[in-house]
Design a protein around this motif. Structure first.
Motif, PDB file in Angstrom:
ATOM      1  N   LEU A  73      12.338  40.942 138.828  1.00 25.10           N
ATOM      2  CA  LEU A  73      11.825  41.168 137.478  1.00 25.10           C
ATOM      3  C   LEU A  73      12.410  42.445 136.882  1.00 25.10           C
ATOM      4  N   ILE A  74      12.431  43.500 137.680  1.00 28.05           N
ATOM      5  CA  ILE A  74      12.915  44.795 137.192  1.00 28.05           C
ATOM      6  C   ILE A  74      14.397  44.746 136.873  1.00 28.05           C
ATOM      7  N   GLN A  75      15.180  44.085 137.727  1.00 31.49           N
ATOM      8  CA  GLN A  75      16.616  43.978 137.454  1.00 31.49           C
ATOM      9  C   GLN A  75      16.883  43.100 136.236  1.00 31.49           C
ATOM     10  N   PHE A  76      16.052  42.096 136.025  1.00 36.03           N
ATOM     11  CA  PHE A  76      16.159  41.277 134.815  1.00 36.03           C
ATOM     12  C   PHE A  76      15.972  42.154 133.574  1.00 36.03           C
ATOM     13  N   LEU A  77      14.977  43.026 133.608  1.00 37.16           N
ATOM     14  CA  LEU A  77      14.716  43.908 132.471  1.00 37.16           C
ATOM     15  C   LEU A  77      15.849  44.918 132.282  1.00 37.16           C
ATOM     16  N   ALA A  78      16.359  45.463 133.390  1.00 33.55           N
ATOM     17  CA  ALA A  78      17.454  46.441 133.295  1.00 33.55           C
ATOM     18  C   ALA A  78      18.694  45.802 132.690  1.00 33.55           C
ATOM     19  N   GLY A  79      19.011  44.580 133.139  1.00 34.62           N
ATOM     20  CA  GLY A  79      20.162  43.881 132.591  1.00 34.62           C
ATOM     21  C   GLY A  79      19.990  43.559 131.119  1.00 34.62           C
ATOM     22  N   ARG A  80      18.799  43.155 130.751  1.00 31.85           N
ATOM     23  CA  ARG A  80      18.530  42.815 129.356  1.00 31.85           C
ATOM     24  C   ARG A  80      18.654  44.044 128.456  1.00 31.85           C
ATOM     25  N   ALA A 372      12.002  55.647 136.750  1.00 32.69           N
ATOM     26  CA  ALA A 372      12.936  54.717 136.122  1.00 32.69           C
ATOM     27  C   ALA A 372      12.211  53.554 135.462  1.00 32.69           C
ATOM     28  N   LEU A 373      11.134  53.108 136.089  1.00 34.14           N
ATOM     29  CA  LEU A 373      10.466  51.893 135.640  1.00 34.14           C
ATOM     30  C   LEU A 373       9.653  52.100 134.363  1.00 34.14           C
ATOM     31  N   VAL A 374       8.978  53.223 134.237  1.00 34.38           N
ATOM     32  CA  VAL A 374       8.135  53.461 133.055  1.00 34.38           C
ATOM     33  C   VAL A 374       8.962  53.487 131.765  1.00 34.38           C
ATOM     34  N   PRO A 375      10.037  54.278 131.684  1.00 35.55           N
ATOM     35  CA  PRO A 375      10.835  54.218 130.443  1.00 35.55           C
ATOM     36  C   PRO A 375      11.501  52.875 130.227  1.00 35.55           C
ATOM     37  N   LEU A 376      11.882  52.192 131.313  1.00 37.43           N
ATOM     38  CA  LEU A 376      12.476  50.862 131.164  1.00 37.43           C
ATOM     39  C   LEU A 376      11.503  49.918 130.477  1.00 37.43           C
ATOM     40  N   ILE A 377      10.265  49.887 130.932  1.00 38.33           N
ATOM     41  CA  ILE A 377       9.250  49.013 130.322  1.00 38.33           C
ATOM     42  C   ILE A 377       9.006  49.407 128.873  1.00 38.33           C
ATOM     43  N   ARG A 378       8.979  50.698 128.635  1.00 39.00           N
ATOM     44  CA  ARG A 378       8.720  51.173 127.272  1.00 39.00           C
ATOM     45  C   ARG A 378       9.830  50.747 126.311  1.00 39.00           C
ATOM     46  N   PHE A 379      11.070  50.753 126.775  1.00 37.13           N
ATOM     47  CA  PHE A 379      12.192  50.398 125.908  1.00 37.13           C
ATOM     48  C   PHE A 379      12.296  48.891 125.662  1.00 37.13           C
ATOM     49  N   VAL A 380      12.148  48.081 126.721  1.00 36.56           N
ATOM     50  CA  VAL A 380      12.408  46.643 126.562  1.00 36.56           C
ATOM     51  C   VAL A 380      11.341  45.940 125.728  1.00 36.56           C
ATOM     52  N   ARG A 381      10.210  46.580 125.480  1.00 37.81           N
ATOM     53  CA  ARG A 381       9.177  45.956 124.659  1.00 37.81           C
ATOM     54  C   ARG A 381       9.349  46.279 123.174  1.00 37.81           C
ATOM     55  N   VAL A 394       3.425  39.126 128.370  1.00 38.01           N
ATOM     56  CA  VAL A 394       3.205  38.736 129.771  1.00 38.01           C
ATOM     57  C   VAL A 394       4.198  39.441 130.697  1.00 38.01           C
ATOM     58  N   THR A 395       5.466  39.484 130.286  1.00 41.68           N
ATOM     59  CA  THR A 395       6.486  40.159 131.089  1.00 41.68           C
ATOM     60  C   THR A 395       6.197  41.647 131.195  1.00 41.68           C
ATOM     61  N   VAL A 396       5.782  42.247 130.082  1.00 42.51           N
ATOM     62  CA  VAL A 396       5.440  43.670 130.095  1.00 42.51           C
ATOM     63  C   VAL A 396       4.276  43.933 131.038  1.00 42.51           C
ATOM     64  N   LEU A 397       3.253  43.075 130.997  1.00 44.21           N
ATOM     65  CA  LEU A 397       2.099  43.251 131.879  1.00 44.21           C
ATOM     66  C   LEU A 397       2.501  43.106 133.342  1.00 44.21           C
ATOM     67  N   ALA A 398       3.377  42.148 133.639  1.00 42.08           N
ATOM     68  CA  ALA A 398       3.824  41.952 135.019  1.00 42.08           C
ATOM     69  C   ALA A 398       4.589  43.175 135.517  1.00 42.08           C
ATOM     70  N   ALA A 399       5.501  43.686 134.692  1.00 43.80           N
ATOM     71  CA  ALA A 399       6.270  44.869 135.092  1.00 43.80           C
ATOM     72  C   ALA A 399       5.370  46.096 135.207  1.00 43.80           C
ATOM     73  N   SER A 400       4.407  46.217 134.298  1.00 38.63           N
ATOM     74  CA  SER A 400       3.466  47.338 134.365  1.00 38.63           C
ATOM     75  C   SER A 400       2.611  47.256 135.619  1.00 38.63           C
ATOM     76  N   GLY A 401       2.250  46.032 136.004  1.00 37.41           N
ATOM     77  CA  GLY A 401       1.495  45.845 137.241  1.00 37.41           C
ATOM     78  C   GLY A 401       2.292  46.290 138.450  1.00 37.41           C
ATOM     79  N   CYS A 402       3.585  45.976 138.471  1.00 32.51           N
ATOM     80  CA  CYS A 402       4.457  46.417 139.566  1.00 32.51           C
ATOM     81  C   CYS A 402       4.482  47.943 139.643  1.00 32.51           C
ATOM     82  N   ALA A 403       4.637  48.587 138.483  1.00 35.41           N
ATOM     83  CA  ALA A 403       4.666  50.047 138.464  1.00 35.41           C
ATOM     84  C   ALA A 403       3.347  50.630 138.952  1.00 35.41           C
ATOM     85  N   ALA A 404       2.226  50.034 138.530  1.00 35.89           N
ATOM     86  CA  ALA A 404       0.910  50.540 138.932  1.00 35.89           C
ATOM     87  C   ALA A 404       0.700  50.404 140.439  1.00 35.89           C
ATOM     88  N   VAL A 405       1.104  49.292 141.003  1.00 38.96           N
ATOM     89  CA  VAL A 405       0.948  49.082 142.447  1.00 38.96           C
ATOM     90  C   VAL A 405       1.784  50.089 143.233  1.00 38.96           C
TER      91      VAL A 405
END
Length: 418
Positions: A73-80, A372-381, A394-405
């Protein structure tokens, strides 16, 4: 608009793929995720999976699966991000963030690159020592030199760099499949670890789990992937979207299978065996694998060496991405190579146990993931930044859940340590 690593005018690695590319437009989209995937089968993964399988058996399988899913999921967001903006994550942090945020990002990113390179150099040196009897420090210097050549290739021609990394990934995975066959790993036994058990969790289990997460969700791979896809900015929307999904899906699936195989081989041959109830080193694993099959021992070392060489080149390239993106500065590749290699060479020179150093480096990487993950999520949304490429709720929530865990696991480990 400031230029970032991955844009043609800065890195000199080629031009964007135009929407009218004829012949094989989809094939030209493949590559960036395979470079990132090298980070998911590096010597750090060898150390964490071998230690996890030997110490905890198959009970950490679910951690590998969950971490691999999060990584995809994270690499998908980074590539996008790179596709949509033509800029990498570090460049966007510099452009969008405050000076103190940029400074903090740079400091931790450099530490991440050093921890990454430590794992690659130490892993490669261990392989050379067990294969040819080279002294660890000399082996480490050889790994540094060879990986310098890999990084120089990335500076000259990105497409060739991507193809070389894809070839290296294929070689490592072929070795993993051979190891699985030689060790006679049973799929049913591996499947028993898909269901977590609270009774298994203690400090050792938690440390290994976090190390596996750090070795799988690699923060430097986020920086690299967004930079590599930036050259594809301007590709026709349909081709780019399909190509990126295919690239990430194939690369991350192969990396996940490789990690599962490595954990399964270690669990099958080391767990519960006399002499392997405590800390298990890569040398211990090689000895046990060779005892089971001399060919298995050789395959293990060849895969370890290949992964160390390839991943070290990716780690150094990540350092260039970080410095160019955050500081708008570039240093000669040989100096960059020396700076990131220093901690790994120190570990080898002072005689620290390599496997413990590898596992510790992966824990450090886990602490770097949120940066790395927090700014990535902030930008892709952001629609104003991403346009039609902006991801949904939904994708943002999933990525945010990964960061929280990940943050929760890190905090839990700190509590146990303190």
């Amino acid at each position: 608009m400031a230029s970032g690593v991955g844009s043609p005018e800065v890195s000199g690695v080629g031009t964007p793929v135009a929407s009218g590319v004829g012949g094989r437009p989809l094939l030209r989209m493949l590559g960036p995720a395979f470079v990132a995937a090298i980070a998911y089968v590096d010597p750090g993964n060898f150390a964490t999976n071998v230690s996890g399988g030997a110490t905890e058996g198959y009970s950490l399988v679910w951690i590998v699966v969950a971490a691999s899913g999060a990584a995809a999921l994270i690499q998908f967001l980074a590539g996008r991000l790179g596709l949509a903006t033509g800029r990498d994550l570090c460049t966007l942090v510099r452009e969008q963030g405050r000076p103190w945020q940029v400074a903090m990002m740079w400091v931790q990113a450099e530490l991440v690159c050093m921890a990454t390179d430590l794992a690659e150099i130490v892993g490669g040196a261990v392989a050379l020592n067990l294969l040819f009897g080279l002294q660890p420090a000399l082996g480490g210097l050889l790994v540094v030199g060879l990986s310098y050549a890999v990084t120089a290739l990335a500076d000259r021609r990105q497409v060739r760099f991507e193809r070389l990394m894809a070839l290296a990934l294929g070689g490592v995975l072929v070795a993993f499949v051979a190891a699985c066959v030689l060790a006679k790993v049973r799929v049913g036994a591996v499947a028993t670890g898909l269901v977590p058990s609270a009774s298994d969790i203690d400090k050792t289990y938690l440390t290994l789990a976090i190390a596996i997460v750090g070795a799988t969700v690699m923060p430097h791979a986020i920086y690299v992937h967004s930079a590599l896809t930036a050259r594809l900015h301007g590709t026709a929307r349909g081709v780019a979207a399909h190509g990126q999904r295919t690239d990430v899906g194939l690369a991350m699936t192969l990396a996940a299978l490789g990690n599962l195989v490595l954990l399964g081989v270690a669990a099958a041959l080391l767990h519960g065996r006399s002499g392997f109830s405590g800390d298990v080193t890569l040398a211990d694993a090689h000895h046990a694998f060779t005892g089971a099959s001399p060919l298995l021992g050789l395959v293990f070392l060849v895969a370890l060496l290949l992964s160390g060489l390839a991943a070290s080149g990716v780690g150094t390239y990540a350092g260039q991405v970080v410095m160019r993106g955050l500081l708008r500065r570039s240093v000669p590749t040989v100096l960059r190579r020396g700076l990131t290699a220093l901690p790994g060479l120190v570990v080898l020179c002072v005689g620290m146990e390599p496997t413990k150093a590898l596992v510790a480096s992966q824990v450090v990487l886990s602490f770097g993931i949120p940066f790395a993950l927090v700014p990535l999520i902030r930008f892709v949304r952001r629609v104003d930044l991403m346009g039609d490429w902006a991801v949904g709720r939904v994708t943002v929530l999933a990525a945010s859940g990964c960061a929280a865990v990940i943050v929760a696991l890190n905090c839990l480990l700190l509590v146990q340590i303190l």
